[in-house]
Design an enzyme around this catalytic site. Sequence first.
Site, short mmCIF file in Angstrom:
data_model
loop_
_atom_site.label_atom_id
_atom_site.label_comp_id
_atom_site.label_asym_id
_atom_site.label_seq_id
_atom_site.Cartn_x
_atom_site.Cartn_y
_atom_site.Cartn_z
N ARG A 92 21.69 -3.62 88.30
CA ARG A 92 21.80 -2.26 88.83
C ARG A 92 23.27 -1.84 89.01
O ARG A 92 23.66 -0.70 88.77
CB ARG A 92 21.05 -2.21 90.17
CG ARG A 92 21.19 -0.94 90.95
CD ARG A 92 20.33 0.17 90.39
NE ARG A 92 20.51 1.39 91.16
CZ ARG A 92 19.98 2.54 90.85
NH1 ARG A 92 19.23 2.66 89.79
NH2 ARG A 92 20.21 3.60 91.58
N ARG A 121 14.34 3.70 91.39
CA ARG A 121 15.80 3.55 91.35
C ARG A 121 16.49 4.53 90.39
O ARG A 121 17.17 4.12 89.44
CB ARG A 121 16.19 2.10 91.04
CG ARG A 121 15.51 1.11 91.96
CD ARG A 121 16.01 -0.28 91.82
NE ARG A 121 17.19 -0.54 92.62
CZ ARG A 121 17.78 -1.72 92.72
NH1 ARG A 121 17.31 -2.75 92.07
NH2 ARG A 121 18.84 -1.89 93.48
N PRO A 122 16.35 5.84 90.65
CA PRO A 122 17.03 6.81 89.78
C PRO A 122 18.54 6.83 90.02
O PRO A 122 19.03 6.16 90.93
CB PRO A 122 16.41 8.15 90.20
CG PRO A 122 15.95 7.94 91.59
CD PRO A 122 15.63 6.48 91.75
N ILE A 123 19.30 7.60 89.20
CA ILE A 123 20.75 7.69 89.40
C ILE A 123 21.19 9.15 89.61
O ILE A 123 22.34 9.50 89.39
CB ILE A 123 21.54 7.03 88.24
CG1 ILE A 123 21.15 7.65 86.90
CG2 ILE A 123 21.37 5.53 88.22
CD1 ILE A 123 22.21 7.42 85.82
N ASP A 310 16.87 -5.64 102.05
CA ASP A 310 16.96 -6.91 101.32
C ASP A 310 16.38 -8.07 102.13
O ASP A 310 16.03 -9.11 101.56
CB ASP A 310 18.42 -7.23 100.96
CG ASP A 310 18.92 -6.37 99.81
OD1 ASP A 310 18.11 -5.61 99.25
OD2 ASP A 310 20.11 -6.46 99.47
N ILE A 332 13.05 2.18 102.32
CA ILE A 332 14.11 2.39 101.31
C ILE A 332 13.55 2.36 99.88
O ILE A 332 13.82 3.25 99.08
CB ILE A 332 15.22 1.31 101.43
CG1 ILE A 332 15.67 1.13 102.88
CG2 ILE A 332 16.41 1.63 100.50
CD1 ILE A 332 16.54 2.18 103.46
C1 UD1 Z 1 22.09 -1.57 96.99
C2 UD1 Z 1 22.04 -3.08 96.98
C3 UD1 Z 1 20.62 -3.57 97.21
C4 UD1 Z 1 20.04 -2.96 98.47
C5 UD1 Z 1 20.22 -1.45 98.47
C6 UD1 Z 1 19.81 -0.79 99.77
C7 UD1 Z 1 23.82 -3.82 95.53
C8 UD1 Z 1 24.19 -4.46 94.25
N1 UD1 Z 1 22.52 -3.59 95.71
O1 UD1 Z 1 21.29 -1.10 95.90
O2 UD1 Z 1 20.64 -4.98 97.31
O3 UD1 Z 1 18.68 -3.27 98.55
O4 UD1 Z 1 21.59 -1.09 98.22
O5 UD1 Z 1 20.53 -1.31 100.83
O6 UD1 Z 1 24.65 -3.58 96.39
N2 UD1 Z 1 18.36 6.64 95.18
C9 UD1 Z 1 18.03 7.81 94.53
N3 UD1 Z 1 18.92 8.32 93.64
C10 UD1 Z 1 20.11 7.71 93.36
C11 UD1 Z 1 20.44 6.52 94.04
C12 UD1 Z 1 19.54 6.00 94.94
O7 UD1 Z 1 16.97 8.39 94.75
O8 UD1 Z 1 20.87 8.24 92.53
C13 UD1 Z 1 17.40 6.06 96.15
C14 UD1 Z 1 16.84 4.71 95.65
O9 UD1 Z 1 15.76 4.90 94.78
C15 UD1 Z 1 16.44 4.06 96.96
C16 UD1 Z 1 17.50 4.55 97.93
O10 UD1 Z 1 18.07 5.72 97.34
O11 UD1 Z 1 15.19 4.54 97.36
C17 UD1 Z 1 18.59 3.52 98.25
O12 UD1 Z 1 19.21 3.12 97.06
P1 UD1 Z 1 20.73 2.64 97.03
O13 UD1 Z 1 21.25 2.57 98.42
O14 UD1 Z 1 21.45 3.46 96.04
O15 UD1 Z 1 20.57 1.14 96.51
P2 UD1 Z 1 21.41 0.40 95.40
O16 UD1 Z 1 22.83 0.83 95.47
O17 UD1 Z 1 20.69 0.48 94.11
#
Ligand code: UD1
Length: 421
Positions: A92, A121-123, A310, A332
């Site tokens: 990721r 997990r969208p971006i 986590d 989350i």
């Molecule tokens: C990071 C951690 C992961 C942890 C997570 C939450 C790393 C490498 N990974 O993952 O271990 O479980 O934080 O603490 O550091 N979301 C959207 N759109 C986006 C980005 C996120 O909708 O563009 C949503 C995700 O689907 C999720 C939430 O936001 O529901 C949290 O995601 P995010 O905090 O971005 O997690 P990661 O950075 O992927």
Amino acid sequence: MKKLVIYGSKKLKGELTVQGSKNASLPILIATILTKGENILKRCPNLNDTINTCKILTILGCKTKRQENSLIVDTTNLYGNEISKHLMSTMRSSIIFLGALLARCKEAIVYLPGGCDIGTRPINFHISALKQMGIQVKKTGEKLHCKVKGEKIKGANIFLSFPSVGTTENIILAAVTAEGTTNIFNAAIEPEIEDLCNYLKKCGAKIKVTKNNKNSISIEGVEKLNPCTYKIMPDRIVAATIFSAVAATKGEVLLKSIKPIHLNHTLKILNEMGCLIKTYDDDNIFLKIKKPLKAVKEIKTMPHPGFPTDLQPIIMALSCFAKGTTIFIETIFENRFRHVPELEKFGAIIKVKNRICVTKGIANLHSANVCATDLRGGAALIVAAMGAHGISKICNLPYIDRGYEKIEEQFFKLGANIFRK
Ligand code: UD1
């Protein structure tokens, strides 16, 4: 494919030094791109994810060298700005390269990232934030072609609708050498993000983290960053995994090089469950079972400083040994209970409905043959197998190896009968 074989119910006892944090080392490794020269990252764990990050850095023209616990990254001759679909799919965190490459090369071509299957997990937050900073994003299928409009990335006021860890990191990397100031409102403030900020500050960045009920991060763009030597923070998730496994075996452990402040919420829960916890010298934590494990009523995952998602699978495994009922609420990620059917194979009593999961602890779990479904779900199976009676086998180890450095050797040092074969 090799499996972990664990002879359960063996009381774990001893002391260990905790490895460096995976989730801090990945963005810091990527951040080295913003400097030109040799960075020495101490306490950088040797894991599948750091190895894959180094592969990407090498393809971009950087040199990486491991020297015991340190990784040396020389970014002087970076020339590439494109990362293949295959390498992007390995984790990721690959999406964080976007902010750093745009800051250094003004243009980047990447693909949608991979990572554990724990939700959609969208971006979209990443893309929206980069657009607000004057970056043009063209998406064709899974390919993202991004370009800085004009000479430099532009500082911006960005409000996150959710404090996403990865998005906050991407914005920070794009902002440190941008024109003007960037303010991230409702920013994620996980300790790993503070560690990234501390590394960048050591390189010359101007960053201020404000923690209150509306956490914000302010980044004033600077002309250039210099490489540095930096020691990565200890891994709080690994520490909590070891504590949980030790508690499941009614043992005791002294963990060294771990910051109690990073584990605040978790230590409170472990204490409520019946563990005696003592902290020494600011970075040593001792844990011992004081009385039979008992359930905590409710555990709800939240962004930091709340209970980390986590650790939800890992504490859930421990709760299966605790007297009473624990309710887990996962706020989350929508698909983070995939470890439940595997835990049930040990005899655990668990009910799941949507984002809520209820465990009813029993004194003895029995051994099982199980498969890791993702990184932390895999760690949960180790906790269950350590506490269960009999010989358990865990497969799909590459998931676990993404986050735990030589896990069997660590537990072996605590007296566990654990083998990889
Ligand atoms: C990071 C951690 C992961 C942890 C997570 C939450 C790393 C490498 N990974 O993952 O271990 O479980 O934080 O603490 O550091 N979301 C959207 N759109 C986006 C980005 C996120 O909708 O563009 C949503 C995700 O689907 C999720 C939430 O936001 O529901 C949290 O995601 P995010 O905090 O971005 O997690 P990661 O950075 O992927």
